[in-house]
Design a protein around this motif. Sequence first.
Motif, short mmCIF file in Angstrom:
data_model
loop_
_atom_site.label_atom_id
_atom_site.label_comp_id
_atom_site.label_asym_id
_atom_site.label_seq_id
_atom_site.Cartn_x
_atom_site.Cartn_y
_atom_site.Cartn_z
N GLU A 65 0.96 -0.66 0.12
CA GLU A 65 -0.16 0.32 0.28
C GLU A 65 0.74 0.65 -0.14
N LEU A 66 1.00 2.25 -1.17
CA LEU A 66 1.76 2.96 -1.51
C LEU A 66 1.29 4.34 -0.78
N GLU A 90 -2.48 -1.39 -8.49
CA GLU A 90 -3.55 -1.20 -9.31
C GLU A 90 -3.24 0.62 -9.24
N ASP A 91 -3.44 1.22 -10.90
CA ASP A 91 -3.49 2.90 -10.72
C ASP A 91 -4.97 3.18 -9.87
N ARG A 92 -4.48 4.14 -8.76
CA ARG A 92 -5.66 5.05 -8.12
C ARG A 92 -5.42 6.25 -8.74
N PRO A 93 -6.50 6.11 -8.88
CA PRO A 93 -6.71 8.14 -8.55
C PRO A 93 -5.83 9.68 -8.22
N CYS A 94 -4.12 9.41 -8.99
CA CYS A 94 -4.17 10.41 -7.50
C CYS A 94 -3.21 10.90 -7.95
N SER A 95 -2.52 12.79 -7.52
CA SER A 95 -1.26 13.77 -8.36
C SER A 95 0.15 12.87 -8.86
N ASP A 102 5.39 6.84 -5.57
CA ASP A 102 5.61 5.46 -6.10
C ASP A 102 5.77 4.07 -6.43
N ASP A 103 6.21 4.99 -8.32
CA ASP A 103 7.43 4.58 -8.96
C ASP A 103 8.21 4.54 -8.45
N GLU A 104 8.62 5.45 -7.72
CA GLU A 104 10.34 5.82 -7.53
C GLU A 104 10.76 4.41 -6.34
N LEU A 105 9.37 4.10 -5.60
CA LEU A 105 9.91 3.54 -4.38
C LEU A 105 10.13 2.10 -4.74
N ILE A 106 8.57 2.02 -5.46
CA ILE A 106 8.91 0.20 -6.40
C ILE A 106 10.35 0.34 -6.48
N ALA A 107 10.94 1.17 -7.70
CA ALA A 107 12.37 0.94 -7.84
C ALA A 107 13.15 0.26 -7.48
#
Length: 137
Positions: A65-66, A90-95, A102-107
């Motif tokens: 949960e990011l 899962e892409d959720r509506p956000c800024s 989120d992408d940087e944390l996953i990377a």
Amino acid sequence: MISVARTAKGAAALALIVTALCAAPARAEEEFPFGFEMTLDAPRMPGSKRVPSLDIGDNGEVVLELWCKGGKGQFSVAGNTVIFVAGEMEDRPCSPAKAQADDELIAALTAATNWTRRGDLISFVGAKTLRFRLNTN
């Protein structure tokens, strides 16, 4: 009458038991936290109540949960070496800023090659170090 040798054997056995009991919690603190949930050691983003968390199952499966996104992944651990493979998110509506974070944390999790544990603080070490705190409450 109690012999000195018998007393010494008893004392040695007691010392061995006490040492084993004292060492057990230290060894548990060094193990990978399978079966635990942890939260990123970071402040909340402006306008957000969320802080990224990982819920790691007993077999290394993880629910992420990011800041905005959520999904699943898998940890594989051997000694202090770690491999993280992200599943579909899962892409959720956000800024855009939260989606990028989120992408940087996953990377960074994917790039981590090692992990360390000091009490309730878990670090994933790669090009960037990520620190998580075990949720112990």
